[in-house]
Write a protein that holds these residues in place. Structure first.
Motif, mmCIF file in Angstrom:
data_model
loop_
_atom_site.group_PDB
_atom_site.id
_atom_site.type_symbol
_atom_site.label_atom_id
_atom_site.label_comp_id
_atom_site.label_asym_id
_atom_site.label_seq_id
_atom_site.Cartn_x
_atom_site.Cartn_y
_atom_site.Cartn_z
ATOM 1 N N VAL A 3 0.838 -1.195 0.000
ATOM 2 C CA VAL A 3 0.000 0.000 0.000
ATOM 3 C C VAL A 3 0.877 1.251 0.000
ATOM 4 C CG1 VAL A 3 -1.650 1.331 1.376
ATOM 5 C CG2 VAL A 3 -2.023 -1.106 1.016
ATOM 6 N N ALA A 4 1.904 1.269 0.827
ATOM 7 C CA ALA A 4 2.792 2.437 0.907
ATOM 8 C C ALA A 4 3.487 2.675 -0.430
ATOM 9 C CB ALA A 4 3.824 2.243 2.020
ATOM 10 N N ALA A 5 3.948 1.618 -1.087
ATOM 11 C CA ALA A 5 4.620 1.764 -2.382
ATOM 12 C C ALA A 5 3.655 2.280 -3.445
ATOM 13 C CB ALA A 5 5.216 0.427 -2.814
ATOM 14 N N THR A 6 2.419 1.795 -3.418
ATOM 15 C CA THR A 6 1.425 2.208 -4.401
ATOM 16 C C THR A 6 1.024 3.665 -4.191
ATOM 17 O OG1 THR A 6 0.608 -0.059 -4.478
ATOM 18 C CG2 THR A 6 -0.814 1.621 -5.412
ATOM 19 N N VAL A 7 0.834 4.066 -2.948
ATOM 20 C CA VAL A 7 0.474 5.451 -2.651
ATOM 21 C C VAL A 7 1.620 6.383 -3.037
ATOM 22 C CG1 VAL A 7 -0.074 7.080 -0.799
ATOM 23 C CG2 VAL A 7 -1.214 4.861 -0.879
ATOM 24 N N PHE A 45 1.282 9.395 -5.732
ATOM 25 C CA PHE A 45 1.597 10.780 -5.399
ATOM 26 C C PHE A 45 2.666 11.340 -6.337
ATOM 27 C CE2 PHE A 45 -0.146 12.140 -1.101
ATOM 28 C CZ PHE A 45 -1.238 11.307 -1.185
ATOM 29 N N GLU A 46 3.595 10.493 -6.746
ATOM 30 C CA GLU A 46 4.620 10.924 -7.704
ATOM 31 C C GLU A 46 3.974 11.310 -9.039
ATOM 32 O OE1 GLU A 46 8.214 8.717 -10.057
ATOM 33 O OE2 GLU A 46 8.011 8.253 -7.919
ATOM 34 N N GLY A 69 -10.491 16.416 -0.306
ATOM 35 C CA GLY A 69 -10.486 17.729 -0.933
ATOM 36 C C GLY A 69 -9.286 17.995 -1.834
ATOM 37 N N PHE A 70 -8.674 16.950 -2.364
ATOM 38 C CA PHE A 70 -7.520 17.098 -3.234
ATOM 39 C C PHE A 70 -7.855 16.656 -4.655
ATOM 40 C CE2 PHE A 70 -5.411 17.197 0.815
ATOM 41 C CZ PHE A 70 -4.299 18.005 0.598
ATOM 42 N N PRO A 71 -7.097 17.139 -5.630
ATOM 43 C CA PRO A 71 -7.283 16.653 -7.004
ATOM 44 C C PRO A 71 -6.742 15.226 -7.119
ATOM 45 C CG PRO A 71 -5.408 18.153 -6.893
ATOM 46 C CD PRO A 71 -6.051 18.154 -5.529
ATOM 47 N N TYR A 72 -7.063 14.586 -8.225
ATOM 48 C CA TYR A 72 -6.586 13.227 -8.446
ATOM 49 C C TYR A 72 -5.986 13.109 -9.841
ATOM 50 C CZ TYR A 72 -11.042 12.573 -10.897
ATOM 51 O OH TYR A 72 -12.106 12.697 -11.750
ATOM 52 N N VAL A 73 -5.294 12.003 -10.081
ATOM 53 C CA VAL A 73 -4.643 11.764 -11.361
ATOM 54 C C VAL A 73 -5.710 11.546 -12.431
ATOM 55 C CG1 VAL A 73 -3.179 10.178 -12.685
ATOM 56 C CG2 VAL A 73 -2.544 10.803 -10.354
ATOM 57 N N ASP A 74 -5.619 12.337 -13.490
ATOM 58 C CA ASP A 74 -6.552 12.190 -14.602
ATOM 59 C C ASP A 74 -6.359 10.801 -15.206
ATOM 60 O OD1 ASP A 74 -8.505 13.056 -16.415
ATOM 61 O OD2 ASP A 74 -6.963 13.532 -17.901
ATOM 62 N N GLY A 75 -7.429 10.096 -15.405
ATOM 63 C CA GLY A 75 -7.337 8.754 -15.965
ATOM 64 C C GLY A 75 -7.557 7.672 -14.922
ATOM 65 N N TYR A 76 -7.440 8.021 -13.655
ATOM 66 C CA TYR A 76 -7.766 7.092 -12.579
ATOM 67 C C TYR A 76 -9.017 7.615 -11.908
ATOM 68 C CZ TYR A 76 -3.219 4.919 -13.189
ATOM 69 O OH TYR A 76 -2.138 4.262 -13.706
ATOM 70 N N LEU A 119 -5.529 1.496 3.023
ATOM 71 C CA LEU A 119 -5.197 2.421 1.938
ATOM 72 C C LEU A 119 -5.552 3.850 2.336
ATOM 73 C CD1 LEU A 119 -4.221 2.769 -1.007
ATOM 74 C CD2 LEU A 119 -6.597 2.460 -1.705
ATOM 75 N N LYS A 120 -6.735 4.046 2.911
ATOM 76 C CA LYS A 120 -7.132 5.389 3.326
ATOM 77 C C LYS A 120 -6.192 5.919 4.403
ATOM 78 C CE LYS A 120 -10.892 8.279 4.875
ATOM 79 N NZ LYS A 120 -12.317 8.380 5.142
ATOM 80 N N ALA A 121 -5.840 5.078 5.355
ATOM 81 C CA ALA A 121 -4.931 5.507 6.424
ATOM 82 C C ALA A 121 -3.584 5.937 5.847
ATOM 83 C CB ALA A 121 -4.751 4.379 7.437
ATOM 84 N N GLU A 122 -3.087 5.221 4.859
ATOM 85 C CA GLU A 122 -1.789 5.567 4.256
ATOM 86 C C GLU A 122 -1.877 6.868 3.465
ATOM 87 O OE1 GLU A 122 2.192 5.526 3.161
ATOM 88 O OE2 GLU A 122 1.156 4.428 4.743
ATOM 89 N N VAL A 123 -2.956 7.060 2.727
ATOM 90 C CA VAL A 123 -3.123 8.306 1.966
ATOM 91 C C VAL A 123 -3.201 9.493 2.926
ATOM 92 C CG1 VAL A 123 -4.692 9.618 0.471
ATOM 93 C CG2 VAL A 123 -4.168 7.232 -0.063
ATOM 94 N N VAL A 124 -3.999 9.373 3.971
ATOM 95 C CA VAL A 124 -4.141 10.451 4.941
ATOM 96 C C VAL A 124 -2.813 10.714 5.643
ATOM 97 C CG1 VAL A 124 -5.280 11.099 7.117
ATOM 98 C CG2 VAL A 124 -6.614 10.116 5.245
ATOM 99 N N ARG A 125 -2.084 9.656 5.994
ATOM 100 C CA ARG A 125 -0.772 9.821 6.620
ATOM 101 C C ARG A 125 0.163 10.596 5.710
ATOM 102 N NH1 ARG A 125 4.149 8.435 6.476
ATOM 103 N NH2 ARG A 125 3.955 7.059 4.699
#
Length: 149
Positions: free
Chosen positions: A10-14, A18-19, A66-73, A83-89
């Motif tokens: 999960v950490a690697a995917t997040v 983000f990259e 409240g953030f934008p996301y990658v176009d296409g996903y 997954l949510k905990a990792e994104v928020v972290r």
């Protein structure tokens, strides 16, 4: 049935997501397929589709925050709590996305446009031609009734 994603996966995917989002917000080119291939080599036998689905889940979480996301996903719900905990972290400790999002919003903010007065927008309807018989032609069309048993 596939195993749950580990915290490391999960950490690697997040981090990868983000990259990509950082590149997108700064207007830099990146290759989603290459990111996916690179992740496949790091994760525990996850398919390209599973990674894309996880990326779509990250999009849903970012929208909730409240953030934008990658176009296409495009956002997909029903995501793993880990997954949510990792994104928020990541949002709490890494302000790089905040800076990129603020720059993106500032760069794409439309400049105010002076709108014309409402009276200047409306125009009078065209005058009717009293000799136009379109209405009369429609009224004179006859329909022959048919007998039905």
């Amino acid at each position: 049935m596939a195993e749950d994603w580990s915290p490391e996966e999960v950490a690697a995917t997040v981090a990868d997501y983000f990259e990509m989002l950082d590149c997108e917000l700064r207007g830099e080119a990146y290759n989603k397929r290459e990111h996916n291939r690179r992740l496949q080599g790091v994760l525990n036998n996850r398919s390209a589709g599973a990674i894309e689905f996880k990326h779509a889940n990250i999009s849903a979480i970012l929208i909730e925050c409240g953030f934008p996301y990658v176009d296409g996903y495009k956002p997909r719900g029903n995501y793993q709590e880990l997954l949510k905990a990792e994104v928020v972290r990541r949002l709490d400790v890494d302000f790089k996305l905040d800076v990129a999002a603020a720059a993106f919003v500032g760069a794409t903010a439309p400049t105010p446009v002076a709108h014309p007065a409402l009276a200047d927008v409306f125009v009078d309807p065209p005058p009717r031609d009293p000799t136009d018989s379109a209405y009369e032609r429609r009224r004179t069309t006859t329909i022959t009734p048919r007998h039905v048993d």
